[in-house]
Design an enzyme around this catalytic site. Structure first.
Site, PDB file in Angstrom:
ATOM      1  N   ASN A 265      13.788 -69.522   1.269  1.00  0.00           N
ATOM      2  CA  ASN A 265      14.770 -68.456   1.520  1.00  0.00           C
ATOM      3  C   ASN A 265      14.741 -67.319   0.505  1.00  0.00           C
ATOM      4  O   ASN A 265      15.123 -66.198   0.818  1.00  0.00           O
ATOM      5  CB  ASN A 265      16.178 -69.031   1.669  1.00  0.00           C
ATOM      6  CG  ASN A 265      16.731 -69.592   0.388  1.00  0.00           C
ATOM      7  OD1 ASN A 265      15.989 -70.005  -0.498  1.00  0.00           O
ATOM      8  ND2 ASN A 265      18.048 -69.605   0.270  1.00  0.00           N
TER       9      ASN A 265
ATOM     10  N   LYS B 107       4.787 -75.595  -6.518  1.00  0.00           N
ATOM     11  CA  LYS B 107       4.631 -75.941  -5.099  1.00  0.00           C
ATOM     12  C   LYS B 107       5.694 -75.209  -4.281  1.00  0.00           C
ATOM     13  O   LYS B 107       6.856 -75.598  -4.266  1.00  0.00           O
ATOM     14  CB  LYS B 107       4.766 -77.456  -4.881  1.00  0.00           C
ATOM     15  CG  LYS B 107       4.313 -77.854  -3.481  1.00  0.00           C
ATOM     16  CD  LYS B 107       5.031 -79.052  -2.910  1.00  0.00           C
ATOM     17  CE  LYS B 107       6.289 -78.723  -2.155  1.00  0.00           C
ATOM     18  NZ  LYS B 107       6.180 -77.916  -0.933  1.00  0.00           N
TER      19      LYS B 107
ATOM     20  N   GLY C 213      16.640 -76.599  -3.238  1.00  0.00           N
ATOM     21  CA  GLY C 213      16.513 -76.983  -1.827  1.00  0.00           C
ATOM     22  C   GLY C 213      17.704 -77.825  -1.414  1.00  0.00           C
ATOM     23  O   GLY C 213      18.792 -77.708  -1.994  1.00  0.00           O
ATOM     24  N   SER C 214      17.472 -78.714  -0.441  1.00  0.00           N
ATOM     25  CA  SER C 214      18.608 -79.450   0.134  1.00  0.00           C
ATOM     26  C   SER C 214      19.094 -80.552  -0.813  1.00  0.00           C
ATOM     27  O   SER C 214      18.341 -81.055  -1.658  1.00  0.00           O
ATOM     28  CB  SER C 214      18.199 -80.077   1.465  1.00  0.00           C
ATOM     29  OG  SER C 214      17.359 -81.189   1.219  1.00  0.00           O
TER      30      SER C 214
ATOM     31  N   GLU D  87      19.061 -77.525  -7.934  1.00  0.00           N
ATOM     32  CA  GLU D  87      19.887 -76.474  -7.338  1.00  0.00           C
ATOM     33  C   GLU D  87      19.920 -76.769  -5.847  1.00  0.00           C
ATOM     34  O   GLU D  87      18.925 -76.591  -5.164  1.00  0.00           O
ATOM     35  CB  GLU D  87      19.208 -75.130  -7.650  1.00  0.00           C
ATOM     36  CG  GLU D  87      19.904 -73.950  -7.100  1.00  0.00           C
ATOM     37  CD  GLU D  87      21.331 -73.971  -7.511  1.00  0.00           C
ATOM     38  OE1 GLU D  87      22.180 -73.914  -6.609  1.00  0.00           O
ATOM     39  OE2 GLU D  87      21.600 -74.102  -8.722  1.00  0.00           O
TER      40      GLU D  87
ATOM     41  N   GLN E 182      15.502 -75.231  12.368  1.00  0.00           N
ATOM     42  CA  GLN E 182      16.715 -74.690  11.761  1.00  0.00           C
ATOM     43  C   GLN E 182      17.641 -74.115  12.842  1.00  0.00           C
ATOM     44  O   GLN E 182      18.858 -74.298  12.805  1.00  0.00           O
ATOM     45  CB  GLN E 182      16.304 -73.624  10.743  1.00  0.00           C
ATOM     46  CG  GLN E 182      17.393 -73.225   9.769  1.00  0.00           C
ATOM     47  CD  GLN E 182      17.928 -74.389   8.959  1.00  0.00           C
ATOM     48  OE1 GLN E 182      17.218 -75.369   8.712  1.00  0.00           O
ATOM     49  NE2 GLN E 182      19.194 -74.315   8.595  1.00  0.00           N
TER      50      GLN E 182
ATOM     51  N   GLU F 120      27.032 -78.399   4.960  1.00  0.00           N
ATOM     52  CA  GLU F 120      26.265 -77.151   4.875  1.00  0.00           C
ATOM     53  C   GLU F 120      25.558 -76.898   6.199  1.00  0.00           C
ATOM     54  O   GLU F 120      24.908 -77.786   6.736  1.00  0.00           O
ATOM     55  CB  GLU F 120      25.243 -77.241   3.741  1.00  0.00           C
ATOM     56  CG  GLU F 120      24.486 -75.942   3.555  1.00  0.00           C
ATOM     57  CD  GLU F 120      23.561 -75.944   2.338  1.00  0.00           C
ATOM     58  OE1 GLU F 120      22.801 -76.902   2.176  1.00  0.00           O
ATOM     59  OE2 GLU F 120      23.613 -74.958   1.570  1.00  0.00           O
TER      60      GLU F 120
HETATM   61  C1  UN1 Z   1      19.726 -69.099  -2.983  1.00  0.00           C
HETATM   62  O1  UN1 Z   1      20.206 -68.859  -1.901  1.00  0.00           O
HETATM   63  O2  UN1 Z   1      19.150 -70.200  -3.185  1.00  0.00           O
HETATM   64  O3  UN1 Z   1      23.268 -65.135  -5.669  1.00  0.00           O
HETATM   65  C2  UN1 Z   1      19.692 -68.124  -4.096  1.00  0.00           C
HETATM   66  C3  UN1 Z   1      22.550 -64.901  -4.701  1.00  0.00           C
HETATM   67  C4  UN1 Z   1      21.077 -64.651  -4.922  1.00  0.00           C
HETATM   68  C5  UN1 Z   1      20.325 -65.934  -5.024  1.00  0.00           C
HETATM   69  C6  UN1 Z   1      20.533 -66.905  -3.913  1.00  0.00           C
HETATM   70  N1  UN1 Z   1      20.905 -63.890  -6.136  1.00  0.00           N
HETATM   71  O4  UN1 Z   1      22.988 -64.848  -3.559  1.00  0.00           O
END
Ligand code: UN1
Length: 496
Positions: free
Chosen positions: A153, A176, A229-230, A251, A332, A386
């Site tokens: 994304n 990767k 990711g997820s 994250e 998706q 989500e």
């Molecule tokens: C993400 O969707 O994993 O704060 C990152 C934000 C962007 C980064 C999003 N600067 O929306």
């Protein structure tokens, strides 16, 4: 245009996989045109890339930090020159509207400048001693080989969040990217090559998470994994890495709320929600997917949101009119629609959108319109899970306490917003919302590179990528204690 091939980049050379796996063909999600292809790499390629990174480590860690920063700075400069071309490619490869693709590249450039500026900083601490003639300070040292696994994304920005600080601190990298955006991974690699990254310091392997990702996580010579990711995949990585005692920076998912109080500027709140919910077609981990509205303004704001959402143009991302581009793939699209059906079954009211767009210009792509579910109650699945698409759940709150309780009643905690003109309530909300990023009178997206970025609860595991904290994520701290008294001085005993 024929699909561009993506190879691995290992030990300073472009190369095909050792045992080429299936071909992954990537098509423009808006019109089905072929964009990129690669043969899926496997464990042997990860082994080769890790070996190259391990070999390059000694030379890179002994390169002075300001010199390492210069490579990063140069690659950001090259990205600035190639911004438009990379942005156009991004729109084709993953579907986001062109203005946002430019923003993605800009975020990468900003991250490059920011991290490069840490080249002559990224300081340690000097700590006063309780004893005379004794000096104590901390220095930062690299971890070793870092494995970086990134999503589709933000195909340029997120790789820079991880690669630049990893390299600055003297680590070497095996990168990767998501298969869907392997060509953007190749472009990012090109920037670093042109900037003069030494052979083996940065390696690219394109393949599936289940093979390449796992091999990277399990490899004994990889000291650190950074993953975006997820939540399911991230927690799986954490479980695999725990017995190996690797550092893992995660994250993961979000279910980001915007709380709107009865005294808020409703027009501001409405516009902020529309941008946060439908920008990047809802495919941001920071996207707003819940609007929690005070009962006194619920009907009014809901009407404004529905009117606003219906006006947003959906189309190919390269059309500047498009507010929403295609969603990344069919899987998706189905998942998004499945959630809308679940919401309706659970008793939510479908206000707008709610079915894939399939006619005319949409026929060859994966398009979903801006969708609003109203009357959502806090326990419904569409209130807590989500969705990662253009779907907004609207929830009514009785008062401030009820709104904050609803906002916090999810397993995630990435970003959250609070709209009110009451300065006292704004401060309370900033304290009481369980999120890593708390926005006051602004939407949930758009964090800047110099701010710590990451989430609470099942969104993360305590690390913050972005801001000065990213330096901590990618370095070990060593405390150096020098006693120049010439005596054996006993801490805690000699000084009372
Ligand atoms: C993400 O969707 O994993 O704060 C990152 C934000 C962007 C980064 C999003 N600067 O929306």
């Amino acid at each position: 245009m024929p699909a561009e091939n993506v190879q691995n980049f290992i030990a300073g050379k472009w190369c095909d996989p050792i045992k080429p796996g299936e071909t992954f063909l990537r098509k423009d999600p808006a019109n089905g045109e072929e964009v990129s292809k690669h043969s899926q790499a496997g464990k042997a390629d990860i082994d080769a890339a890790v070996a190259a990174a391990k070999k390059a480590f000694a030379g890179w860690r002994s390169t002075p930090q300001p010199k390492r920063a210069e490579v990063i700075y140069r690659s950001a400069e090259i990205a600035r020159k190639r911004k438009e071309e990379i942005a156009q490619l991004m729109t084709r490869e993953m579907g986001k509207p062109i203005a946002e693709a430019r923003g993605d590249v800009q975020e990468a450039i900003d991250m490059g400048y920011y991290i490069a500026s840490e080249g002559r900083r990224a300081w340690g601490l000097q700590i006063p001693s309780e004893l005379p003639n004794k000096r104590m300070y901390t220095m930062r040292q690299p971890l070793g080989v870092c494995g970086l696994i990134t999503p589709w994304n933000f195909p340029i920005a997120i790789p820079t969040w991880k690669t630049y600080p990893a390299l600055l601190m003297g680590n070497t990298v095996v990168f990767k990217p998501a298969s869907e955006t392997s060509l953007l991974g190749k472009r990012f690699t090109e920037l670093l090559i042109e900037a003069g990254v030494p052979s083996g310091v940065f390696n690219l392997v394109v393949g599936a998470g289940s093979t390449c990702g796992n091999a990277l996580v399990e490899h004994p010579d990889v000291r650190m994994i950074s993953f975006t990711g997820s939540t399911t995949t991230g927690l799986g990585i954490a479980a695999k890495a725990a017995p190996l005692n690797k550092r893992v920076s995660l994250e993961m998912g979000g279910k980001n709320p915007v709380v709107v109080m009865d005294d808020a500027d409703l027009e501001l709140a409405c516009n902020a929600i529309l941008w946060a919910a439908y920008g990047t077609t809802g495919q941001r981990c920071t996207a707003c997917s819940r609007a929690i509205i005070h009962a006194a303004v619920y009907d009014k704001l809901l009407k404004m949101l529905v009117e606003g959402a219906k006006k947003l143009h959906v189309g190919h991302g390269s059309d500047p009119k498009s507010f929403l581009g295609a969603v990344v793939n069919e899987k998706q699209l189905k998942s998004i629609h499945g959630y809308v059906e679940i919401g309706v079954k659970e008793g939510a009211k479908l206000e707008c959108g709610g079915a894939p767009l399939t006619q005319g210009e949409y026929a060859k792509g994966h398009f979903y319109p801006p969708t609003i579910l109203s009357g959502v109650t806090p326990k419904m699945r569409v209130a807590v899970e989500e969705i990662f698409g253009p779907v907004l759940s609207v929830i009514k709150a009785k008062d401030y306490d009820d709104a904050i309780a609803i906002a916090n009643n999810v397993e995630f905690g990435l970003s959250g917003s609070f709209f009110s003109r009451d300065v006292n309530l704004c401060h309370r909300a900033s304290e009481e919302m369980e999120v890593g990023l708390c926005y006051i009178n602004a939407g949930t997206t758009g964090a800047e590179v110099s701010t710590p970025f990451g989430g609470w609860k099942n969104t993360g595991n305590g690390h913050r990528e972005g801001g000065p904290t990213v330096i901590d994520a990618f370095s070990e701290i060593k405390t150096v204690i020098t006693d120049y008294s010439g005596k054996v001085q006993k801490a805690q005993i000699d000084n009372n």
